[in-house]
Design a protein around this motif. Sequence first.
Motif, PDB file in Angstrom:
ATOM      1  N   LEU A 167       0.830  -1.209   0.000  1.00  0.00           N
ATOM      2  CA  LEU A 167       0.000   0.000   0.000  1.00  0.00           C
ATOM      3  C   LEU A 167       0.863   1.256   0.000  1.00  0.00           C
ATOM      4  CD1 LEU A 167      -3.017  -0.768   2.387  1.00  0.00           C
ATOM      5  CD2 LEU A 167      -2.629  -1.451   0.015  1.00  0.00           C
ATOM      6  N   GLU A 168       1.920   1.250   0.796  1.00  0.00           N
ATOM      7  CA  GLU A 168       2.808   2.417   0.838  1.00  0.00           C
ATOM      8  C   GLU A 168       3.496   2.631  -0.506  1.00  0.00           C
ATOM      9  OE1 GLU A 168       3.044   4.653   3.013  1.00  0.00           O
ATOM     10  OE2 GLU A 168       1.927   3.741   4.667  1.00  0.00           O
ATOM     11  N   LYS A 169       3.808   1.545  -1.188  1.00  0.00           N
ATOM     12  CA  LYS A 169       4.445   1.641  -2.506  1.00  0.00           C
ATOM     13  C   LYS A 169       3.508   2.316  -3.504  1.00  0.00           C
ATOM     14  CE  LYS A 169       7.559   0.603  -5.700  1.00  0.00           C
ATOM     15  NZ  LYS A 169       8.920   1.218  -5.733  1.00  0.00           N
ATOM     16  N   VAL A 170       2.208   2.000  -3.419  1.00  0.00           N
ATOM     17  CA  VAL A 170       1.219   2.632  -4.299  1.00  0.00           C
ATOM     18  C   VAL A 170       1.182   4.141  -4.053  1.00  0.00           C
ATOM     19  CG1 VAL A 170      -1.222   2.801  -4.895  1.00  0.00           C
ATOM     20  CG2 VAL A 170      -0.195   0.555  -4.484  1.00  0.00           C
ATOM     21  N   VAL A 171       1.150   4.522  -2.783  1.00  0.00           N
ATOM     22  CA  VAL A 171       1.081   5.946  -2.425  1.00  0.00           C
ATOM     23  C   VAL A 171       2.327   6.681  -2.913  1.00  0.00           C
ATOM     24  CG1 VAL A 171       0.920   7.597  -0.529  1.00  0.00           C
ATOM     25  CG2 VAL A 171      -0.382   5.466  -0.427  1.00  0.00           C
ATOM     26  N   ASP A 172       3.488   6.065  -2.747  1.00  0.00           N
ATOM     27  CA  ASP A 172       4.738   6.691  -3.173  1.00  0.00           C
ATOM     28  C   ASP A 172       4.841   6.783  -4.703  1.00  0.00           C
ATOM     29  OD1 ASP A 172       5.491   6.913  -0.548  1.00  0.00           O
ATOM     30  OD2 ASP A 172       6.713   5.089  -0.552  1.00  0.00           O
ATOM     31  N   THR A 173       4.169   5.868  -5.395  1.00  0.00           N
ATOM     32  CA  THR A 173       4.281   5.793  -6.853  1.00  0.00           C
ATOM     33  C   THR A 173       3.320   6.738  -7.567  1.00  0.00           C
ATOM     34  OG1 THR A 173       4.958   3.462  -6.708  1.00  0.00           O
ATOM     35  CG2 THR A 173       4.115   4.245  -8.844  1.00  0.00           C
ATOM     36  N   MET A 174       2.116   6.874  -7.054  1.00  0.00           N
ATOM     37  CA  MET A 174       1.101   7.675  -7.748  1.00  0.00           C
ATOM     38  C   MET A 174       1.408   9.166  -7.673  1.00  0.00           C
ATOM     39  SD  MET A 174      -1.253   5.960  -9.288  1.00  0.00           S
ATOM     40  CE  MET A 174      -2.767   6.921  -9.360  1.00  0.00           C
ATOM     41  N   PRO A 175       1.454   9.855  -8.810  1.00  0.00           N
ATOM     42  CA  PRO A 175       1.785  11.290  -8.842  1.00  0.00           C
ATOM     43  C   PRO A 175       0.553  12.166  -8.616  1.00  0.00           C
ATOM     44  CG  PRO A 175       1.533  10.476 -11.069  1.00  0.00           C
ATOM     45  CD  PRO A 175       1.303   9.283 -10.160  1.00  0.00           C
ATOM     46  N   LEU A 176      -0.060  12.033  -7.454  1.00  0.00           N
ATOM     47  CA  LEU A 176      -1.271  12.797  -7.149  1.00  0.00           C
ATOM     48  C   LEU A 176      -0.950  13.995  -6.274  1.00  0.00           C
ATOM     49  CD1 LEU A 176      -3.669   9.797  -6.471  1.00  0.00           C
ATOM     50  CD2 LEU A 176      -3.832  11.416  -8.369  1.00  0.00           C
ATOM     51  N   GLU A 177      -1.631  15.117  -6.562  1.00  0.00           N
ATOM     52  CA  GLU A 177      -1.377  16.358  -5.834  1.00  0.00           C
ATOM     53  C   GLU A 177      -2.652  16.869  -5.174  1.00  0.00           C
ATOM     54  OE1 GLU A 177       0.146  18.985  -8.768  1.00  0.00           O
ATOM     55  OE2 GLU A 177       2.006  17.862  -9.094  1.00  0.00           O
ATOM     56  N   THR A 178      -2.487  17.828  -4.304  1.00  0.00           N
ATOM     57  CA  THR A 178      -3.609  18.444  -3.606  1.00  0.00           C
ATOM     58  C   THR A 178      -4.664  18.947  -4.597  1.00  0.00           C
ATOM     59  OG1 THR A 178      -2.192  19.151  -1.779  1.00  0.00           O
ATOM     60  CG2 THR A 178      -4.300  20.288  -2.027  1.00  0.00           C
ATOM     61  N   GLY A 179      -5.911  18.619  -4.318  1.00  0.00           N
ATOM     62  CA  GLY A 179      -7.012  19.069  -5.164  1.00  0.00           C
ATOM     63  C   GLY A 179      -7.375  18.107  -6.272  1.00  0.00           C
TER      64      GLY A 179
END
Length: 344
Positions: A167-179
Amino acid sequence: MYIQEVAKRLNTTARTIRFYEEKGLLSPSKQANQYRTFTDEEVVRISTILALREFGVGIKEIKQLLDDQKQDRIHDYLNLQRAVLFEKWLEMKDMIHTLDQLLEGNNDPLISIKDLIALSKHLRKLKHLRQSWQDKWDFDAQASDYDQSLKMSGYRFNVHQDYETALEKVVDTMPLETGQTCLDIGIGTGNLGAKFLAKGVHIIGVDQSDNMLQACKQKHAEIEVRKGHFLALPMVDQQVDGIVSSYALHHITDEQKLLALAEMDRVLRPNGAICIVDLMFQDDAHRGEVMQYLKESGNAEAIHAIEDEFYANGATLVNWLQEHDYHVKTHIFNPILSMVYAFK
């Protein structure tokens, strides 16, 4: 307030109001002259009925919702109704696309019967595929203790090995930003989607289990939950910036997985990204090697767990994504758990 006044105020007819009364949805007071009178509360009730009818809710269901007198029941039902409407909408889109295929570039008024039959079979197959999934694992029953069941130890075959790492790997990989908006498919109790909240990302969680959605909402009020599933995502085209999914894709068949990828592609905005972490083999040869090892080890528990579900062929997922213009990267956590990251 008399019935004609109520009808005018709510832009409906007295006949419609009487119909709802006949069906037991209303119980207005009647004067000696039998004229109906309605309180302000009853006017609100009528307006609620009219609104629910506009959303396609049936008379029987409306009565149950109003008698329940719980606002969350109305929310839950409308959530279900939205899922149903999206399924119908997608069915209509499939029909239109099929007709476009039939008519495109065909100026001959005598359309080939062979082509007509072939496309109609394709349409029936697609409709069946969207509606064919069954929850044989009863996720509603699992919702209450799902998080506790993830903490597995002492088993010969631990499907949740490397769970938090993945799960942490997914969060670190996805280029998502605020908003930005991220869709979590098969969100369950929200263990993956919630990890993006600290980044200011708006999370929409989709799950077919009402109890899982309720558990998710209780844990993470910020997450927007929607009733739905991989094969008919309850959202319009190009609505999200990213899509994630964890430990869910292996509950649908290989054929359904390809339709699920098409659905992800449909709702993803240009330049968006998809990240799936799931139980899968690298390819058919790898599956054969693992199954042979488990058989020789006498690990019947592991063999049963694998055969009870639909572990993906990772190569099939990668090939589909690449054929649809995605750049793909993979990461292997252990022999049965991998991540597929795709972006355009």
